[in-house]
Scaffold this active site. Structure first.
Site, PDB file in Angstrom:
ATOM      1  CG  HIS A  18      -3.710  17.795  59.377  1.00 29.37           C
ATOM      2  ND1 HIS A  18      -4.330  17.520  60.570  1.00 29.37           N
ATOM      3  CD2 HIS A  18      -3.599  16.601  58.734  1.00 29.37           C
ATOM      4  CE1 HIS A  18      -4.600  16.227  60.640  1.00 29.37           C
ATOM      5  NE2 HIS A  18      -4.156  15.646  59.558  1.00 29.37           N
ATOM      6  CE  LYS A  42     -11.031   6.514  60.553  1.00 30.35           C
ATOM      7  NZ  LYS A  42     -10.155   7.574  60.043  1.00 30.35           N
ATOM      8  NE  ARG A  91       1.850  11.446  59.425  1.00 30.79           N
ATOM      9  CZ  ARG A  91       0.713  11.109  60.003  1.00 30.79           C
ATOM     10  NH1 ARG A  91       0.417  11.604  61.191  1.00 30.79           N
ATOM     11  NH2 ARG A  91      -0.113  10.275  59.434  1.00 30.79           N
TER      12      ARG A  91
END
Ligand code: ADP
Length: 153
Positions: A18, A42, A91
């Site tokens: 990040h 979550k 990524r």
């Protein structure tokens, strides 16, 4: 008009991946808002306060980076803070497929002109993910090599 970008994510916790994206975006925008999306369904390892603190300490040297938390849709948050850009990191091909769907959806569901800007992860950081970092932390591994110095358990 100032170019404002929102960098949304869970940041549970912030990683060197990040931080790489943030550092490389700093010269591209007038302001970057690192935005922690809060999703009540979550289960996070770190509290919202801890995640904010880890990011604030990691980006303290950048004058144009702020940290905020938000609920709801990222595009609505972008409207609130007058951001024209959403920043995301890529990524691998799996990230690309996922991000492509989100970026198209975000454009479709807003009347405002919001562009998603992708930066490719620097080599050597593409394998880092918060979920793997959490596993390493829970199991007593050397997580320090994967996160900024300020992230400690
Ligand atoms: P989310 O829950 O939205 O996936 P994350 O905190 O995992 O939130 O990620 C936020 C953003 O940071 C995403 O764009 C993700 O692709 C990017 N990101 C995560 N890890 C890395 C990394 N190692 N290199 C580059 N970008 C990354």
């Amino acid at each position: 008009m100032d170019r404002v970008a929102v960098f949304p994510g869970s940041f549970d916790p912030i990683t060197l991946g990040h931080l790489d994206i943030i550092e490389r975006a700093v010269p591209l925008f007038d302001k970057i808002i690192v935005a922690i999306g809060t999703n009540s369904s979550k289960n996070y390892m770190f509290s919202l306060e801890q995640r904010i603190k880890f990011i604030e300490d990691s980006v303290a040297k950048f004058e144009n980076v702020e940290v905020m938390a938000y609920k709801g849709l990222t595009v609505d948050f972008c409207d609130e803070v007058n951001a024209q850009f959403i920043l995301r990191g890529l990524r691998n091909p799996a990230d690309f497929e996922f991000e492509k769907a989100i970026a198209h959806t975000n454009r479709a569901i807003t009347n405002h002109n919001i562009e998603t800007i992708f930066l490719l992860t620097s080599s050597g950081k593409a394998y880092i993910s918060s979920s793997i970092v959490r596993d390493v932390m829970r199991n007593g591994g050397k997580y320090e090599i994967l996160v900024p110095d300020v992230v400690r358990i």
